[in-house]
Design a protein around this motif. Structure first.
Motif, PDB file in Angstrom:
ATOM      1  N   MET A 166       0.883  -1.179   0.032  1.00 45.07           N
ATOM      2  CA  MET A 166      -0.044   0.067  -0.150  1.00 45.07           C
ATOM      3  C   MET A 166       0.787   1.205  -0.009  1.00 45.07           C
ATOM      4  SD  MET A 166      -2.639   0.500   3.119  1.00 45.07           S
ATOM      5  CE  MET A 166      -2.984   2.046   3.844  1.00 45.07           C
ATOM      6  N   VAL A 167       0.378   2.341  -0.687  1.00 48.29           N
ATOM      7  CA  VAL A 167       1.107   3.539  -0.744  1.00 48.29           C
ATOM      8  C   VAL A 167       0.872   4.594   0.328  1.00 48.29           C
ATOM      9  CG1 VAL A 167       1.931   5.553  -2.273  1.00 48.29           C
ATOM     10  CG2 VAL A 167       1.573   3.006  -3.290  1.00 48.29           C
ATOM     11  N   PHE A 168       1.750   5.068   1.126  1.00 46.60           N
ATOM     12  CA  PHE A 168       1.151   5.808   2.088  1.00 46.60           C
ATOM     13  C   PHE A 168       1.339   7.226   1.639  1.00 46.60           C
ATOM     14  CE2 PHE A 168       0.365   3.603   6.142  1.00 46.60           C
ATOM     15  CZ  PHE A 168       0.460   2.339   5.752  1.00 46.60           C
ATOM     16  N   PRO A 169       0.498   8.233   2.097  1.00 46.72           N
ATOM     17  CA  PRO A 169       0.603   9.760   1.863  1.00 46.72           C
ATOM     18  C   PRO A 169       1.780  10.320   2.451  1.00 46.72           C
ATOM     19  CG  PRO A 169      -1.136   9.267   3.375  1.00 46.72           C
ATOM     20  CD  PRO A 169      -0.514   8.032   3.086  1.00 46.72           C
ATOM     21  N   ILE A 170       2.949  10.345   2.096  1.00 46.61           N
ATOM     22  CA  ILE A 170       3.822  10.703   2.732  1.00 46.61           C
ATOM     23  C   ILE A 170       4.268  12.414   2.891  1.00 46.61           C
ATOM     24  CG2 ILE A 170       6.665  10.787   2.681  1.00 46.61           C
ATOM     25  CD1 ILE A 170       5.379   8.108   3.515  1.00 46.61           C
ATOM     26  N   ALA A 171       3.841  13.002   2.077  1.00 49.46           N
ATOM     27  CA  ALA A 171       4.014  14.597   1.892  1.00 49.46           C
ATOM     28  C   ALA A 171       3.051  14.843   3.075  1.00 49.46           C
ATOM     29  CB  ALA A 171       3.672  15.089   0.447  1.00 49.46           C
ATOM     30  N   ALA A 172       1.903  14.682   3.170  1.00 47.96           N
ATOM     31  CA  ALA A 172       1.010  14.917   4.127  1.00 47.96           C
ATOM     32  C   ALA A 172       1.286  14.625   5.431  1.00 47.96           C
ATOM     33  CB  ALA A 172      -0.483  14.296   3.919  1.00 47.96           C
ATOM     34  N   LEU A 173       1.810  13.227   5.443  1.00 53.25           N
ATOM     35  CA  LEU A 173       2.356  12.853   6.938  1.00 53.25           C
ATOM     36  C   LEU A 173       3.571  13.655   7.392  1.00 53.25           C
ATOM     37  CD1 LEU A 173       1.904   8.913   6.495  1.00 53.25           C
ATOM     38  CD2 LEU A 173       0.567  10.583   8.077  1.00 53.25           C
ATOM     39  N   ALA A 200      11.605  13.335  -1.899  1.00 51.86           N
ATOM     40  CA  ALA A 200      11.247  14.608  -2.148  1.00 51.86           C
ATOM     41  C   ALA A 200      10.216  15.247  -1.240  1.00 51.86           C
ATOM     42  CB  ALA A 200      11.016  14.941  -3.657  1.00 51.86           C
ATOM     43  N   ASP A 201       9.874  14.630  -0.147  1.00 53.22           N
ATOM     44  CA  ASP A 201       8.645  14.920   0.439  1.00 53.22           C
ATOM     45  C   ASP A 201       8.911  15.641   1.834  1.00 53.22           C
ATOM     46  OD1 ASP A 201       6.650  14.268  -1.316  1.00 53.22           O
ATOM     47  OD2 ASP A 201       6.852  12.055  -0.475  1.00 53.22           O
ATOM     48  N   GLY A 202      10.132  15.909   1.706  1.00 44.66           N
ATOM     49  CA  GLY A 202      10.717  16.644   3.154  1.00 44.66           C
ATOM     50  C   GLY A 202      10.911  15.850   4.425  1.00 44.66           C
TER      51      GLY A 202
END
Ligand SMILES: Cc1ncc(COP(=O)(O)O)c(C=O)c1O
Length: 377
Positions: A166-173, A200-202
Motif C-alpha cells: 500500500m502507498v502511504f501519503p508521505i507529504a501529508a504525513l 522529495a517530501d521533506g
C-alpha cells in the motif's frame, strides 16, 4: 496510441522453468549487471591493491548516478547496504528523549519494528503502533496517525508497505508531523523505481532499496538525510572517514568490504531505461491487476481493495481454509511442487498472496499460477 511493450526475460537469467512472481522480496539482477560485476571482481582479483585504490572514485560516480535517479541532492545521499541499515542509522541519529514515543503503523516491516523497539529500549522511550485499515484512504491514514502523535518524537512510516503493498501519503504525513515537532523517518524500501522522486517530501530521513524494483545488485540502498541532520548522521560501521564533514563520503568506505554491487548498480538503471521504465511500469500495473484477478478467480477469492496499491504488486486473498501459521511450509511447497515463487503475507488476521510484476513477466505467468495453485491451496 501506446504500444504494449513485450516482456523481456531475455535481459535476465531467471530459470525459465519457474514462475517468478515475487520480484518484491529480493529483486532480480539483469544479465548485463551480472556481467559487469563479474568483470569488476576479476579486476579486483587481478590486483586487489590497485582495485582498492580505485574504489573511492568509482563509488563517487555510482553514488552520484543513484542520487540523480532519485532526483535528490547528492550531498544528502549516502550509500547503505539495505533499508534495514538506513532505518537503523536514522534512529541512531534522532534525539528520542526518555518517555517520548516512536510511532509506527501495523503495516511496518518486521525488522523495522524491531529497530524501533531496540531504540526504544535504549532510550527509555515507548513504541506506539497505529492500526491503519487496509482499505484506508489517504485522509484516513493521515488522521489516524496524527491522532497518535501526542508525546511522539518520531514517526517511522512506510512509503510502500511490504505485507500490504500500500502507498502511504508521505507529504501529508510529513506536514502533520512537522507541525507538531515530530521527526519523520520514511521506509521507502520499495519506493525506488515505483515512485518518482521518492525522497522529495521533506522527511528527516528516507531510505530505499535499489536492489528491489531498480534490479540493482543486492546490498545496494540509499539513505537521504535532511540538511539539519547531516552533520550528526553516522554509518553503523566506524571507518577512517568518521571525521569527514561530508555525509556521503562518511558512508562510502566502511572498512574492507565488497564494493562491487554499489559500483555496478547504475548498470541496472540503464537496463530499466532500455525496457522503457516508467511506461513499462504503468503497463506492469495493468498486467498485475489482470494477473491477480485470474489467480483470485481460480482460488474462488478476491483481490484486496486497497485505495492506493503499489504500482507493481497486488494482494490476492487466500481461501479461508488455508492455515496462515504454516506460511513458510506452504511457500516451499509452491516452490517445489508448482515451480512458482510467490510470497504469502498476513495482515489483520487475513492471508494474502502478494504478486509482483516486472519486465520479465507476462500474463501467461499468472495464468499458469492460476492453473497450478488450486492443487495445493
Ligand atoms: C517495507 C520494507 N521495509 C524494509 C525492508 C527491509 O529491506 P532490506 O532487507 O533491504 O533491509 C523491506 C524488505 O522487503 C520492506 O519491504
Amino acid at each position: 496510441m501506446v504500444t504494449v511493450l513485450s516482456p523481456r526475460p531475455d535481459l535476465w537469467t531467471l530459470d525459465p522453468g519457474v514462475l517468478h512472481l515475487n520480484h518484491g522480496s529480493y529483486g532480480g539482477v539483469p544479465r548485463r549487471t551480472q556481467d559487469l560485476m563479474a568483470a569488476l571482481r576479476a579486476e579486483t582479483e587481478a590486483n586487489p591493491m590497485l582495485w582498492f585504490r580505485s574504489v573511492a572514485a568509482r563509488l563517487t560516480a555510482s553514488r552520484l548516478a543513484l542520487a540523480s535517479y532519485l532526483g535528490t541532492d547528492p550531498e544528502g545521499f549516502a550509500l547503505v547496504p539495505n533499508a534495514s541499515a538506513g532505518i537503523t542509522a536514522a534512529l541512531a541519529t534522532l534525539p528520542i528523549p526518555a518517555g517520548s514515543r516512536i510511532v509506527l503503523t501495523n503495516h511496518a516491516y518486521g525488522a523495522v519494528r524491531y529497530a524501533a523497539e531496540r531504540t526504544a529500549r535504549a532510550r527509555q522511550a515507548d513504541v506506539v503502533v497505529v492500526d491503519v485499515p487496509l482499505e484506508a484512504d489517504d485522509e484516513t491514514v493521515v488522521s489516524l496517525i496524527s491522532a497518535a502523535l501526542d508525546r511522539a518524537s518520531v514517526l517511522v512510516v512506510d512509503q510502500i508497505s511490504s505485507a500490504t503493498a500500500m502507498v502511504f501519503p508521505i507529504a501529508a504525513l510529513v506536514g502533520a508531523c512537522h507541525d507538531r515537532g515530530v521527526a519523520v523517518v520514511v521506509d521507502g524500501a520499495h519506493a525506488p523505481g515505483l515512485i518518482d522522486a521518492p525522497a522529495a517530501d521533506g522527511a528527516d530521513f528516507w531510505t530505499g532499496n535499489f536492489h528491489k524494483w531498480p534490479a540493482s545488485p543486492r546490498a545496494t540502498a540509499g539513505l537521504v538525510v535532511a540538511e539539519k541532520w547531516r552533520p550528526a548522521t553516522l554509518p553503523l560501521i566506524v571507518s577512517w572517514s568518521e571525521y569527514d564533514e561530508r555525509l556521503p563520503e562518511r558512508f562510502d568506505m566502511q572498512g574492507t568490504y565488497d564494493y562491487v554491487p554499489w559500483i555496478a548498480a547504475p548498470e541496472s538503471l540503464r537496463v530499466l531505461a532500455e525496457v522503457q521504465w516508467p511506461v513499462r511500469r504503468s503497463q506492469l500495473s495493468d498486467l498485475v491487476d489482470e494477473g491477480a484477478r485470474v489467480v483470485a478467480k481460480a482460488l474462488g477469492t478476491g483481490v484486496a481493495e486497497i485505495a492506493r496499491p503499489a504500482a507493481t504488486m497486488r494482494l490476492v486473498e487466500v481461501p479461508a481454509t488455508v492455515d496462515l501459521t504454516a506460511g513458510e511450509a506452504l511457500k516451499e511447497r509452491v516452490s517445489r511442487e508448482l515451480k512458482a515463487e510467490i510470497t504469502l503475507t498476513g495482515f489483520d488476521g487475513r492471508g494474502f498472496i502478494r504478486l509482483s510484476a516486472h519486465a520479465y513477466n507476462s500474463l501467461r505467468d499468472y495464468e499458469l499460477l492460476a492453473e497450478r495453485l488450486p492443487t495445493v491451496l
